[in-house]
Design a protein around this motif. Structure first.
Motif, short mmCIF file in Angstrom:
data_model
loop_
_atom_site.label_atom_id
_atom_site.label_comp_id
_atom_site.label_asym_id
_atom_site.label_seq_id
_atom_site.Cartn_x
_atom_site.Cartn_y
_atom_site.Cartn_z
N GLY A 193 2.74 -13.56 -0.70
CA GLY A 193 3.57 -13.18 0.43
C GLY A 193 3.41 -11.75 0.88
O GLY A 193 4.32 -11.18 1.49
N GLY A 194 2.30 -11.13 0.58
CA GLY A 194 2.07 -9.76 1.02
C GLY A 194 2.17 -8.73 -0.08
O GLY A 194 1.87 -7.56 0.14
N SER A 195 2.58 -9.14 -1.30
CA SER A 195 2.72 -8.18 -2.40
C SER A 195 1.36 -7.60 -2.79
O SER A 195 1.24 -6.40 -3.06
N THR A 196 0.33 -8.45 -2.83
CA THR A 196 -1.01 -7.97 -3.16
C THR A 196 -1.51 -7.00 -2.10
O THR A 196 -2.08 -5.94 -2.42
N THR A 197 -1.29 -7.32 -0.85
CA THR A 197 -1.71 -6.44 0.25
C THR A 197 -1.00 -5.10 0.17
O THR A 197 -1.62 -4.04 0.30
N LEU A 198 0.31 -5.13 -0.06
CA LEU A 198 1.09 -3.90 -0.12
C LEU A 198 0.66 -3.04 -1.31
O LEU A 198 0.55 -1.82 -1.20
N ARG A 199 0.40 -3.69 -2.44
CA ARG A 199 -0.01 -2.94 -3.64
C ARG A 199 -1.38 -2.30 -3.44
O ARG A 199 -1.63 -1.18 -3.89
N THR A 200 -2.28 -3.01 -2.74
CA THR A 200 -3.63 -2.50 -2.56
C THR A 200 -3.71 -1.42 -1.50
O THR A 200 -4.46 -0.46 -1.64
N TYR A 201 -2.92 -1.56 -0.44
CA TYR A 201 -3.05 -0.64 0.69
C TYR A 201 -1.81 0.22 0.89
O TYR A 201 -1.48 0.59 2.02
N THR A 202 -1.11 0.53 -0.19
CA THR A 202 0.11 1.34 -0.10
C THR A 202 -0.16 2.67 0.59
O THR A 202 0.61 3.12 1.45
N ALA A 203 -1.25 3.35 0.20
CA ALA A 203 -1.55 4.67 0.77
C ALA A 203 -1.72 4.59 2.28
O ALA A 203 -1.26 5.47 3.02
N PHE A 204 -2.34 3.52 2.77
CA PHE A 204 -2.58 3.40 4.20
C PHE A 204 -1.30 3.01 4.94
O PHE A 204 -1.11 3.39 6.08
N VAL A 205 -0.41 2.27 4.25
CA VAL A 205 0.89 1.95 4.85
C VAL A 205 1.70 3.21 5.03
O VAL A 205 2.31 3.45 6.08
#
Length: 443
Positions: A410-422
């Motif tokens: 549900g987006g947890s992997t994406t958020l964990r991987t791209y936190t710096a860019f978020v």
């Protein structure tokens, strides 16, 4: 009449100033380190010393039972035999299994493979992990020559014809292509934390099966802490580098279409290679990723996507035109040889009729050669990172980005991987809002 003999206590009990008791039991000698194994437990103080003594006796008995279980396990099966049995029953994808086998052959069998399952302790595993973090080649601190091949050969390849460029140029930093092929003294290279975690996961799964089968009572792996999860650090190409890559790919229109599709959709290389024409709807501008191509050396096969789910990705009108032109080229080449493109043919194929898929390793190697000529340090998977970071920078929500990339959770992997860019995107959003906000009236 009470016995006058002192009560015999098994094990060693040490009384602490707080009134608690520290219990220690001898558990033998570790087969790997040669050190004594001591099982310890602290019993907190009870209302009376007598009650504390009884709890300490129970703790001693419990620890001795664990020692007896290890000394006389229910089976004499070795770790090698357990691993073989575990590999027979687990259900994992072929490439995952190949990765497991590689770690087993390299790091588990040579170190603890011959030990009986019931005699592997937490200290044994802690020692193994520590050694892997020091050197992945298990050198044990010994100095030796690391040969480039096991066949008979001459170690020093420098000769009158193959002079060392460092000596010829008088520059110790000069690049010599022969130096890279010579045998050299071993230099310890630690195994990455991620790889040690894979070794830990293999042992954990195998020992949990041993418990389920009744071979052992407890798993020593549960008492060991694996290395922490490495923090994801994606390194996508910059916008300028992406433009250079696209410009370099334009010399081959088919290759350019593949790079453009990868950069836009953020699909994995196996998904791009496994894409078929029925899954490309050019009228609606939608691409559906239903399958992927797996490859281990020369063995190539078609499989499900990584998440075992079909994924619909919308593409922009410009990419639709690129794919239309690619389709026309495929049909033109096939017509020149009195052939037709198969209805279920692969979008990117070395065969005229699209009957054969591209090999993922071939795509990776070609891309690597191209970016090397451009002087850009990157690899094919970074195009996936590029797609994600550009979407995040454009203000697309994490769930949508995760859906396009095919990330589970549900987006947890994406958020964990791209936190710096978020965070960077949020900062830009705040700056953009501040620039449009009316100035505050100062008094």
């Amino acid at each position: 009449m009470a016995s006058s003999k002192p009560r015999r206590t098994r094990g060693n009990v040490t009384w602490l100033p707080s009134g608690s008791a520290r219990v220690s039991v001898y558990g033998g000698v570790d087969q790997v380190t040669g050190k004594q194994i001591r099982l310890r437990e602290t019993v907190t103080a009870r209302a009376t010393k007598r009650e504390t003594e009884r709890e300490a006796d129970k703790a001693v008995t419990r620890l001795l039972n664990q020692v007896d279980e290890r000394r006389s396990p229910r089976t004499e099966t070795t770790v090698n035999q357990l691993i073989d049995r575990w590999l027979d029953v687990i259900e994992v994808e072929r490439k995952t299994r190949a990765g497991y086998v590689g770690k087993i052959e390299k790091h588990i069998r040579p170190t603890i493979g011959r030990l009986p399952v019931g005699r592997v302790t937490a200290e044994t595993l802690d020692t193994l992990y520590a050694r892997l973090r020091r050197c992945r080649d298990h050198c044990h601190g010994e100095k030796y020559i690391q040969h480039r091949t096991t066949a008979e050969h001459v170690c020093d390849e420098h000769s009158a014809r193959r002079k060392c460029a460092k000596i010829v140029a008088g520059d110790p930093d000069a690049t010599c292509r022969w130096c890279d092929r010579t045998c050299r003294h071993h230099v310890c290279t630690p195994l990455s934390a991620g790889s040690v975690r894979v070794v830990h996961a293999i042992l954990s799964g195998a020992f949990q099966r041993a418990i389920r089968w009744g071979w052992i009572v407890t798993s020593p792996v549960d008492q060991v802490d694996p290395p922490s999860v490495p923090r994801p650090n994606p390194n996508p190409p910059t916008a300028e580098e992406a433009a250079q890559i696209m410009q370099a790919a334009e010399s081959d229109p088919d290759w350019s279409a593949l790079i453009w599709l990868t950069m836009t959709t953020g699909a994995r290389r196996g998904e791009i290679c496994g894409l078929r024409w029925p899954d490309v709807d050019l009228e609606r501008g939608v691409v559906v990723f239903r399958s992927s191509i797996g490859q281990i050396a020369g063995d190539v096969w078609e499989k499900d996507t990584k998440t075992h789910q079909h994924r619909r990705v919308t593409i922009d009108p410009e990419l639709v035109l690129v794919l239309m032109a690619h389709r026309e080229r495929c049909e033109t080449r096939a017509a020149e040889l009195d052939m037709t493109v198969r209805r279920d043919g692969f979008v990117f194929s070395p065969a005229i009729n699209g009957s054969v898929q591209l090999n993922p390793d071939t795509v990776t190697q070609r891309y690597g050669r191209m970016v090397k000529r451009l002087g850009i340090t990157t690899h094919l998977h970074c195009l996936r990172h590029y797609s994600a970071t550009e979407l995040i920078a454009a203000g697309v929500d994490i769930r949508t980005v995760a859906g396009r990339l095919g990330h589970a959770g549900g987006g947890s992997t994406t958020l964990r991987t791209y936190t710096a860019f978020v965070l960077e995107s949020e900062q830009r959003s705040a700056a953009a809002l501040a620039s449009r906000r009316p100035p505050m009236q100062r008094r």
